[in-house]
Write an enzyme that holds these catalytic residues in place. Structure first.
Site, PDB file in Angstrom:
ATOM      1  N   ASN A 179      22.245 -67.144  26.248  1.00 20.14           N
ATOM      2  CA  ASN A 179      21.462 -67.719  27.349  1.00 20.14           C
ATOM      3  C   ASN A 179      20.893 -69.100  27.021  1.00 20.14           C
ATOM      4  O   ASN A 179      20.705 -69.915  27.925  1.00 20.14           O
ATOM      5  CB  ASN A 179      20.342 -66.764  27.777  1.00 20.14           C
ATOM      6  CG  ASN A 179      19.359 -66.470  26.671  1.00 20.14           C
ATOM      7  OD1 ASN A 179      19.744 -66.268  25.518  1.00 20.14           O
ATOM      8  ND2 ASN A 179      18.078 -66.429  26.998  1.00 20.14           N
ATOM      9  N   LYS A 202      26.261 -66.381  13.446  1.00 17.02           N
ATOM     10  CA  LYS A 202      27.219 -65.979  14.476  1.00 17.02           C
ATOM     11  C   LYS A 202      26.626 -66.308  15.840  1.00 17.02           C
ATOM     12  O   LYS A 202      25.766 -65.589  16.337  1.00 17.02           O
ATOM     13  CB  LYS A 202      27.523 -64.483  14.416  1.00 17.02           C
ATOM     14  CG  LYS A 202      28.734 -64.106  15.290  1.00 17.02           C
ATOM     15  CD  LYS A 202      28.794 -62.621  15.589  1.00 17.02           C
ATOM     16  CE  LYS A 202      28.016 -62.268  16.833  1.00 17.02           C
ATOM     17  NZ  LYS A 202      28.583 -62.874  18.075  1.00 17.02           N
ATOM     18  N   PRO A 203      27.081 -67.402  16.477  1.00 19.70           N
ATOM     19  CA  PRO A 203      26.675 -67.639  17.858  1.00 19.70           C
ATOM     20  C   PRO A 203      27.368 -66.632  18.764  1.00 19.70           C
ATOM     21  O   PRO A 203      28.371 -66.013  18.384  1.00 19.70           O
ATOM     22  CB  PRO A 203      27.142 -69.066  18.144  1.00 19.70           C
ATOM     23  CG  PRO A 203      28.268 -69.295  17.183  1.00 19.70           C
ATOM     24  CD  PRO A 203      27.990 -68.456  15.972  1.00 19.70           C
ATOM     25  N   ASP A 204      26.847 -66.460  19.968  1.00 24.64           N
ATOM     26  CA  ASP A 204      27.479 -65.541  20.894  1.00 24.64           C
ATOM     27  C   ASP A 204      28.903 -65.998  21.187  1.00 24.64           C
ATOM     28  O   ASP A 204      29.181 -67.196  21.322  1.00 24.64           O
ATOM     29  CB  ASP A 204      26.683 -65.462  22.187  1.00 24.64           C
ATOM     30  CG  ASP A 204      27.143 -64.321  23.071  1.00 24.64           C
ATOM     31  OD1 ASP A 204      26.585 -63.221  22.964  1.00 24.64           O
ATOM     32  OD2 ASP A 204      28.082 -64.531  23.859  1.00 24.64           O
ATOM     33  N   GLY A 253      18.031 -61.149  21.213  1.00 24.15           N
ATOM     34  CA  GLY A 253      18.901 -60.422  22.136  1.00 24.15           C
ATOM     35  C   GLY A 253      18.172 -59.264  22.771  1.00 24.15           C
ATOM     36  O   GLY A 253      16.940 -59.270  22.902  1.00 24.15           O
ATOM     37  N   SER A 254      18.901 -58.249  23.148  1.00 22.32           N
ATOM     38  CA  SER A 254      18.323 -57.112  23.867  1.00 22.32           C
ATOM     39  C   SER A 254      17.552 -56.199  22.919  1.00 22.32           C
ATOM     40  O   SER A 254      17.797 -56.156  21.707  1.00 22.32           O
ATOM     41  CB  SER A 254      19.421 -56.313  24.553  1.00 22.32           C
ATOM     42  OG  SER A 254      20.198 -55.610  23.599  1.00 22.32           O
ATOM     43  N   GLU A 275      13.551 -61.231  18.402  1.00 23.15           N
ATOM     44  CA  GLU A 275      12.988 -61.608  19.699  1.00 23.15           C
ATOM     45  C   GLU A 275      13.830 -60.915  20.752  1.00 23.15           C
ATOM     46  O   GLU A 275      15.012 -61.204  20.915  1.00 23.15           O
ATOM     47  CB  GLU A 275      13.004 -63.118  19.893  1.00 23.15           C
ATOM     48  CG  GLU A 275      12.016 -63.535  20.975  1.00 23.15           C
ATOM     49  CD  GLU A 275      12.616 -64.444  22.006  1.00 23.15           C
ATOM     50  OE1 GLU A 275      13.282 -63.924  22.924  1.00 23.15           O
ATOM     51  OE2 GLU A 275      12.432 -65.655  21.883  1.00 23.15           O
ATOM     52  N   CYS A 309      14.294 -65.245  28.068  1.00 23.88           N
ATOM     53  CA  CYS A 309      13.512 -64.076  27.623  1.00 23.88           C
ATOM     54  C   CYS A 309      12.060 -64.144  28.067  1.00 23.88           C
ATOM     55  O   CYS A 309      11.451 -63.110  28.304  1.00 23.88           O
ATOM     56  CB  CYS A 309      13.560 -63.942  26.104  1.00 23.88           C
ATOM     57  SG  CYS A 309      14.626 -65.034  25.230  1.00 23.88           S
ATOM     58  N   GLU A 407      14.393 -54.875  32.620  1.00 24.55           N
ATOM     59  CA  GLU A 407      14.589 -56.321  32.642  1.00 24.55           C
ATOM     60  C   GLU A 407      15.841 -56.653  33.453  1.00 24.55           C
ATOM     61  O   GLU A 407      16.922 -56.154  33.170  1.00 24.55           O
ATOM     62  CB  GLU A 407      14.727 -56.841  31.216  1.00 24.55           C
ATOM     63  CG  GLU A 407      14.832 -58.351  31.120  1.00 24.55           C
ATOM     64  CD  GLU A 407      14.927 -58.832  29.681  1.00 24.55           C
ATOM     65  OE1 GLU A 407      14.427 -59.927  29.401  1.00 24.55           O
ATOM     66  OE2 GLU A 407      15.508 -58.105  28.855  1.00 24.55           O
TER      67      GLU A 407
END
Length: 538
Positions: A179, A202-204, A253-254, A275, A309, A407
């Protein structure tokens, strides 16, 4: 104005505008991709294609890493870190300041990539560039303060000398989300590097190019090439391999994935910062400046299409001003322009994927099916782009609806009346999250008092989220199921260090000398302690 029915037919397609057609105005240059890809450690022979949310068109095909690549990345990072840890703090600070300038110099290119990968509006892409630059500058200016060896009083004044050192953890594993593909990829890593660590990151898999471009600048300004290693691929496999090797793990992330990250790190007794999710509330008190609160709500709810977030998803408004506030808010939200453009000509961009669109659509449909009213918005907008969804205001949301406590992570906000401030606080604290909150009031002292009663890691007064998030000296993170640990400030860099205490004893030992009996030693020490207390010494 009458509430809008989200089941109504889709608006007619907008006429083509070549000037603002993203496919015409920007496409990732294959030469750029070829230039950035070598920064990835990816030898599996497999590849993955990423797609632009604005159009659904492919952006780039990138190689995928395997566990062996992760192992090699850690080996290279550890070798680089041993040298880097001995680097002078002043040199590290200079490189951070050079990175600050390089990011600003390349702002347009970085914003292009952020928009192309995430689909957000231009103004919201600039937020990412700004945050990376601010982070680099902040830690450059405060590095000595945070990391210098600190003297503390010894057990016996003059006889015992004690110092506290900050020792880098080693190699930090960072797993960043889609995001905010630039700032959440880079801003957590900069203090880790500044503290003397190396990074394996590791990026998404949806948004790797923004991270690759930033690390290209990182190396260009003079940071050692092996100090920040990038791998690409499946989250559970590659992310899990990072957690199995890192000396510290930073994850955004989640909440569901955060639990798994924490459990895996705990198996190795490795610390982590997480976070995670939020269902963030905004309280608009009876004395609030209504116009200012409306503008604040628009930014707080719809920046990056609500895929933030700390974005606000619940609006609690005092009875005395509720009708006036809602009327003004609807009028402000209804004409917001959705844009699939790389120009500064839109109020809100796209959701990032079909999955996000499906979640947002399902939440709104479920709310309507259970009796909620759509005041404005409520529909996908395929005429603008494949994953666009209108900024949406809902009334009448109750606990039987998915969007009440879950969420949404999209441009959907629920509005509620409240009578007393204590009721508003109780409702804001309901649920299991505690990331961010907002209070609008003319009485700042009262706002600060109420903030202490809200279970959230950050609380903004007369602002939605940017006041705390942009204040780099202020720690940012969540309470309860919104996470653990903090980014920004002293905590944001000290989390990447081990505390080491070093003390030396002078002249007399910390025990009775051979020529003094234990009983006499006890009496003399007891008398000395009483004197120190009277003297006010620690």
């Amino acid at each position: 104005m009458s509430p809008r029915d989200p089941s109504a037919s889709t608006p007619p397609a907008l006429p083509a505008d070549p000037e603002h057609d993203p496919a015409a105005s920007f496409a990732v240059d294959p030469a750029l991709v070829r230039e950035l890809v070598p920064a990835l450690r990816a030898t599996s022979g497999e590849s993955v294609t990423t797609y632009a949310p604005f159009t659904g068109q492919p952006i780039a095909t990138l190689p995928v890493s395997d566990v062996g690549d992760v192992e090699d990345a850690f080996a290279a990072a550890r070798a680089a870190q041993r040298t880097w840890a001995r680097t002078d703090l002043g040199h590290r600070a200079d490189l951070l300041l050079d990175l600050h300038d390089a990011v600003l110099d390349h702002a347009d290119d970085l914003m292009d990539l952020v928009q192309w990968e995430s689909g957000k509006a231009r103004a919201h892409a600039f937020d990412e560039v700004l945050h990376v630059a601010l982070t680099a500058r902040y830690y450059a200016r405060t590095l000595h303060k945070h990391l210098k060896t600190r003297r503390v009083p010894g057990v016996y004044p003059l006889l015992t000398q004690a110092r506290i050192n900050r020792i880098p953890k080693g190699v930090v594993g960072i797993i960043s989300p889609w995001n905010y593909p630039l700032t959440l990829a880079v801003s957590d890593g900069l203090p880790a590097i500044a503290a003397g660590n190396a990074v394996v990151h590791k990026p998404d898999a949806q948004t790797p190019l923004s991270a690759l471009a930033a690390i290209d600048l990182f190396r260009e300004v003079g940071f050692p090439a092996s100090l920040w290693q990038l791998v690409n691929g499946d989250g559970p496999l590659i992310g899990g391999a990072i957690i199995d090797r890192a000396d510290y793990v930073c994850f955004t992330g989640s909440t569901a994935t955060g639990r798994r990250v924490a459990a895996q790190a705990a198996q190795r007794l490795v610390s982590c910062s997480l976070e995670l999710g939020g269902k963030n509330p905004m309280l608009v008190l009876a004395d609030a400046d209504v116009d200012r609160a409306v503008e604040g709500a628009v930014r707080a709810c719809f920046s990056s299409a609500g895929q933030l977030c700390v974005s606000i998803e619940r609006l609690f408004v005092a009875d005395a001003i509720y009708d006036r506030f809602v009327s003004k808010l609807v009028k402000r939200v209804e004409p917001m322009k959705l844009s699939a453009s790389l120009a500064y000509d839109g109020d809100m961009g796209s959701l990032v994927s079909q999955r996000q669109l499906d979640t947002v659509t399902a939440h709104v449909a479920d709310a309507v099916a259970h009796g909620a009213t759509v005041l404005t918005g409520g529909r996908p907008r395929p005429d603008v782009g494949p994953y666009f969804f209108e900024p949406t205001l809902l009334e009448g949301v109750h606990p039987m609806m998915q969007c009440f406590a879950d969420e949404t992570f999209g441009p959907v906000v629920s509005l509620y009346r409240f009578g007393s401030e204590s009721e508003a606080i109780d409702r804001a604290n309901a649920g299991s999250y505690g990331l961010n909150a907002s209070i609008f009031t003319r009485d700042i002292a009262r706002g600060r008092e109420l903030a202490r009663q809200i279970k959230a890691g950050t609380v903004n007064i007369n602002e939605g989220f940017a006041a705390t998030f942009g204040t780099l000296e202020a720690p940012m993170g969540g309470m309860r199921e919104s996470g653990t640990g903090r980014r920004h400030g002293a905590e944001g860099i000290l989390r990447y260090t081990e505390t080491q205490s070093v003390a030396n004893q002078r002249l007399l030992p910390l025990t009775a000398p051979r020529y003094v009996s234990d009983a006499a030693y006890q009496k003399s020490i007891t008398a000395a302690l009483r004197l120190l207390k009277k003297a006010g010494r620690a």
